[in-house]
Motif scaffolding. Structure first.
Motif, PDB file in Angstrom:
ATOM      1  N   ALA A 186      -5.456   3.827 -12.051  1.00 60.16           N
ATOM      2  CA  ALA A 186      -4.111   3.567 -12.554  1.00 60.16           C
ATOM      3  C   ALA A 186      -4.080   3.462 -14.071  1.00 60.16           C
ATOM      4  N   VAL A 190       3.562  -6.729 -11.854  1.00 55.19           N
ATOM      5  CA  VAL A 190       3.331  -5.664 -10.880  1.00 55.19           C
ATOM      6  C   VAL A 190       2.110  -4.909 -11.378  1.00 55.19           C
ATOM      7  N   ARG A 191       1.077  -4.889 -10.529  1.00 58.58           N
ATOM      8  CA  ARG A 191      -0.217  -4.366 -10.965  1.00 58.58           C
ATOM      9  C   ARG A 191      -0.837  -3.474  -9.910  1.00 58.58           C
ATOM     10  N   PHE A 192      -1.192  -2.265 -10.313  1.00 57.91           N
ATOM     11  CA  PHE A 192      -1.958  -1.393  -9.424  1.00 57.91           C
ATOM     12  C   PHE A 192      -3.367  -1.960  -9.298  1.00 57.91           C
ATOM     13  N   LEU A 229      -0.868  -2.010  -4.573  1.00 57.61           N
ATOM     14  CA  LEU A 229      -0.022  -2.533  -5.645  1.00 57.61           C
ATOM     15  C   LEU A 229       0.226  -4.009  -5.373  1.00 57.61           C
ATOM     16  N   THR A 254       0.877  -1.172   0.000  1.00 57.25           N
ATOM     17  CA  THR A 254       0.000   0.000   0.000  1.00 57.25           C
ATOM     18  C   THR A 254       0.905   1.211   0.000  1.00 57.25           C
ATOM     19  N   CYS A 292       2.159  -2.622 -14.734  1.00 56.60           N
ATOM     20  CA  CYS A 292       3.267  -1.725 -15.060  1.00 56.60           C
ATOM     21  C   CYS A 292       4.005  -2.269 -16.271  1.00 56.60           C
ATOM     22  N   VAL A 322       2.215  -7.479  -6.287  1.00 50.41           N
ATOM     23  CA  VAL A 322       3.486  -7.916  -6.861  1.00 50.41           C
ATOM     24  C   VAL A 322       3.521  -9.430  -6.803  1.00 50.41           C
ATOM     25  N   ALA A 375       7.733   2.105  -7.604  1.00 47.57           N
ATOM     26  CA  ALA A 375       6.296   2.405  -7.659  1.00 47.57           C
ATOM     27  C   ALA A 375       5.999   3.751  -7.019  1.00 47.57           C
ATOM     28  N   TRP A 421      -2.581   3.812  -2.715  1.00 51.53           N
ATOM     29  CA  TRP A 421      -2.548   3.013  -3.932  1.00 51.53           C
ATOM     30  C   TRP A 421      -2.163   1.584  -3.582  1.00 51.53           C
ATOM     31  N   VAL A 460       1.370   2.358 -17.589  1.00 46.28           N
ATOM     32  CA  VAL A 460       0.485   1.345 -17.010  1.00 46.28           C
ATOM     33  C   VAL A 460      -0.533   0.978 -18.091  1.00 46.28           C
ATOM     34  N   TYR A 468      -3.950  -2.402 -15.756  1.00 50.09           N
ATOM     35  CA  TYR A 468      -3.268  -1.801 -14.602  1.00 50.09           C
ATOM     36  C   TYR A 468      -1.889  -2.387 -14.308  1.00 50.09           C
TER      37      TYR A 468
END
Length: 150
Positions: A95, A88-90, A61, A45, A107, A63, A128, A59, A101, A105
């Protein structure tokens, strides 16, 4: 076949997730929470802390799992982006408007520039946060287009 490897079956994801307790104990600037939510999957977070742009909210995130992109041989022959070391995704719909991105979402390739093939969870978290502290990618015309009607 890597594209189908989920976090619990992805060796590098399991290795990275083992670092979560260290991040939770001693988080880098901008990280307000870190936990392994399942084997090989970490929830970070982030709160960038800037007074404008992406820094105004928390946000989430995720992983873990095989990274996004293509195999190096395919990219060499046909072009594209080499597969990232991890997914790796929000976990926030906003996002999708960030530079680098994609529409799911995740990266993209620019997120990994300079991090090498086996970045630590701390390096991923710090990158991030840098992403969140960067400028908003939308120009004024785009912002107007996405504003709800008054």
């Amino acid at each position: 076949a890597d594209a189908l490897i989920l976090p619990h079956a992805h060796a590098f994801s399991l290795e990275t997730a083992s670092q979560a307790s260290g991040i939770a104990t001693n988080p880098p600037d901008g990280v307000i929470g870190c936990c392994a939510v399942s084997p090989g999957l970490v929830l970070l977070t982030l709160r960038a802390g800037s007074p404008s742009g992406y820094g105004l909210r928390d946000w989430p995130l995720l992983v873990g799992g095989a990274g996004v992109g293509d195999e190096p041989a395919f990219v060499l022959a046909y072009g594209g982006v080499v597969r990232s070391p991890l997914a790796v995704r929000f976990a926030a719909a906003a996002a999708a408007y960030m530079h680098g991105v994609d529409d799911a979402y995740f990266c993209g390739g620019s997120f990994w520039d300079g991090l090498g093939d086996r970045p630590t969870l701390r390096q991923i978290a710090e990158r991030a946060v840098e992403t969140l502290r960067g400028p908003l990618p939308l120009d004024e015309a785009d912002r107007q287009r996405w504003r709800p009607p008054a």
